[in-house]
Design an enzyme around this catalytic site. Structure first.
Site, short mmCIF file in Angstrom:
data_model
loop_
_atom_site.label_atom_id
_atom_site.label_comp_id
_atom_site.label_asym_id
_atom_site.label_seq_id
_atom_site.Cartn_x
_atom_site.Cartn_y
_atom_site.Cartn_z
CD GLU A 1 -3.66 -5.88 4.09
OE1 GLU A 1 -4.49 -5.05 4.52
OE2 GLU A 1 -2.44 -5.68 4.13
CD GLU B 1 -3.02 -1.01 2.25
OE1 GLU B 1 -2.98 -0.08 3.05
OE2 GLU B 1 -3.95 -1.83 2.22
C1 PNW Z 1 -4.34 -1.80 5.56
N1 PNW Z 1 -6.89 4.17 5.01
O1 PNW Z 1 -4.24 -0.52 6.09
C2 PNW Z 1 -3.02 -2.42 5.94
O2 PNW Z 1 -2.31 -3.05 4.91
C3 PNW Z 1 -3.05 -3.22 7.19
O3 PNW Z 1 -1.79 -3.18 7.80
C4 PNW Z 1 -4.17 -2.73 8.07
O4 PNW Z 1 -4.15 -3.32 9.35
C5 PNW Z 1 -5.48 -2.99 7.35
O5 PNW Z 1 -5.48 -2.37 6.08
C6 PNW Z 1 -6.72 -2.56 8.10
O6 PNW Z 1 -6.73 -1.17 8.30
C7 PNW Z 1 -4.97 0.59 5.80
O7 PNW Z 1 -7.08 4.97 5.94
C8 PNW Z 1 -5.01 1.59 6.76
O8 PNW Z 1 -7.24 4.40 3.83
C9 PNW Z 1 -5.64 2.78 6.50
C10 PNW Z 1 -6.24 2.97 5.28
C11 PNW Z 1 -6.19 1.96 4.31
C12 PNW Z 1 -5.57 0.80 4.58
#
Ligand code: PNW
Length: 483
Positions: free
Chosen positions: A373, A168
């Site tokens: 994921e 990401e």
């Molecule tokens: C992903 N947003 O994180 C990550 O790859 C993981 O480590 C995380 O635990 C999971 O999704 C759940 O949140 C994100 O704010 C965190 O857009 C924040 C965002 C998107 C993905």
């Protein structure tokens, strides 16, 4: 009728995912150096309840039991990340044999149980020393990442087939350097665009290095999908708002991979912030064609509209209701309040957008897809019967697996699906307040307990067909298995 008549294809990988800082703990053991997430977590006020990843699931010590539980569940793949500061404590100096040794031990356990490792080299734990030297807005970080990737590929080339460079990069660039809601907690929109480019470059350089070391490796990048849709599709301003978000979130990473260019509209939208002179000749050639497979992380979708009254920085959370500074150059884009029922992250549950996105990736990238994921956080509790009944998560997973089956039917080449997450863990700035796991973790005792969703997944993997949601509570043991 308790299972779907449609089965998953042969060889489809059923897995679960985690990330190093979220589960390992042992942050000062085995020669690990500090990362930007240690720094953020130890800065008062930046993580809910003052939580840190110092101990989290203590997976560093409990990995063998965790892998045994994965085997029990029937997982055929496990996606995890290696902590750069465990392998190379300062990010550019010497490599750390004790760090390599930990991942060899983990791989030994996976191999023993026939579980395919899907390894991510960077899931956000940048060595602090590299941030002190400028972090991702500094071009040198891309070359440092290349060296780390090369050495790590040399170490594990006989043991790992699936390599992911970055997880990401959108979150790293825009949440880390512009919105400041992730490490390294900076608020510099122009720097976030340079960071995005250096992440693309780092990926391209690392991908080439991995291929030189391990020509048969399957190399990927993991992108977090944003599926923006205009509030009023007949209003050109709303359609334009959606286009801006798609450019900043998706095409900024997809176009360099596919065509070796940045989208012209993106460059135009961000002209007030940067002239993009950080893109050097040849950079994008390094990125073009650099992956064999694309990793897709999907959680939710968004509806956006044009709102002339909004100013950059109005909202704190780029993911839900307001643009904040996660979207440089898009100050008049409003994120509408999502339609419920919502998860405890405040995210919507929209399996149809997942289906649409998988088809779009298939069409635009022309590559095999791995769902790296997908999952949801809910307020899980241990019931009087000693079980963790999580019907909302079972429903969410069921509907999203169904979307994968539909996308396969529609021709997308989807190789597997990793549930986020194998177990509850440190959810970044939300600390331990959000639970995504198939296993519940008691953060006092660190005991892991199977949720109904874990039994549901076990049954789905065993039958290779979608198990009915209603079956979940009948499966497994009472009280639930735990360790
Ligand atoms: C992903 N947003 O994180 C990550 O790859 C993981 O480590 C995380 O635990 C999971 O999704 C759940 O949140 C994100 O704010 C965190 O857009 C924040 C965002 C998107 C993905």
């Amino acid at each position: 009728m308790t299972t779907s008549p449609v089965s998953f294809p042969d060889g489809f990988l059923f897995g679960a995912a985690t990330a190093s800082y979220q589960i390992e703990g042992a942050v000062t053991e085995g020669g690990r150096g500090p990362s930007i997430w240690d720094t953020r977590a130890h800065t008062p006020g930046l993580i809910r309840d003052g939580d840190t990843g110092d101990v989290t699931d203590d997976h560093f010590h409990r990995y063998a039991d965790d892998v045994a539980a994965m085997a029990e569940m029937g997982l055929t793949a496990y996606r995890f990340s290696m902590a750069w500061p465990r392998i190379q404590p300062t990010g550019s100096g010497p490599f750390n044999e004790a760090g390599f040794a930990f991942y060899h031990r983990l791989l030994d356990e996976l191999e023993k149980h026939g579980i395919e490792p899907l390894v991510t080299l960077y899931h956000w734990d940048l060595p602090q020393a590299l941030e002190d030297a400028g972090g991702w807005p500094n071009r040198d970080t891309a070359y440092a990442f290349e060296a780390y990737a090369r050495r790590t590929a040399e170490e594990f080339r006989d043991r790992i087939s699936y390599w992911t460079t970055l997880n990401e990069p959108w979150c790293t660039a825009f949440l880390g350097y512009s919105q400041g809601s992730h490490a390294p907690s900076r608020n510099d929109p122009a720097a976030s665009l340079a960071a995005a480019h250096h992440l693309n470059l780092a990926h391209g350089l690392a991908s080439r290095a991995i291929k030189e070391v391990a020509p048969d490796a399957t190399v990927s990048i993991v992108l977090n999908t944003h599926v923006p849709r205009p509030w009023d599709p007949s209003n050109p301003a709303d359609v334009d708002a959606s286009r801006r978000i798609d450019a900043l979130a998706n095409r900024i990473f997809m176009d360099p991979l596919v065509s070796g260019t940045y989208p012209a509209d993106l460059i135009e939208d961000t002209r007030a912030l940067t002239d993009w002179s950080f893109v050097h000749d040849g950079d994008l050639e390094t990125v073009r064609g650099s992956i064999d497979l694309v990793g897709v992380n999907y959680y939710s979708s968004h509806v956006v509209r044009f709102n002339a009254d909004l100013q950059l920085g109005d909202g704190a959370d780029g993911h839900s209701t307001a643009p904040g500074t996660a979207w440089p150059g898009s100050e008049h884009v409003e994120f509408m309040r999502p339609f419920g029922p919502l998860t405890t992250m405040g995210w919507n549950q929209d399996a149809s957008a997942f289906h649409a996105y998988l088809l779009r990736m298939h069409r635009d990238m022309g590559l095999p897809i791995m769902v790296t994921e997908n999952g949801a956080s809910f307020p899980d509790v241990v019931s009087a019967d000693g079980r963790v009944h999580d019907p909302d998560r079972v429903r969410y997973l069921h509907d999203h697996f169904a979307a994968v089956l539909l996308a396969l039917r529609d021709g997308a080449d989807i190789r597997g699906y990793m549930v986020w997450s194998f177990m509850d863990n440190f959810e970044w700035s939300h600390g331990y307040s959000k639970r995504f796991g198939l296993l519940r973790v008691d953060f006092e005792t660190l005991a892991r307990t199977w949720k109904d969703s874990a039994y549901w997944y076990q049954e789905t993997i065993r039958t290779r067909r979608l198990t009915a949601v209603e079956r979940a509570a009948e499966l497994g043991t009472t009280p639930a298995a735990s360790y």
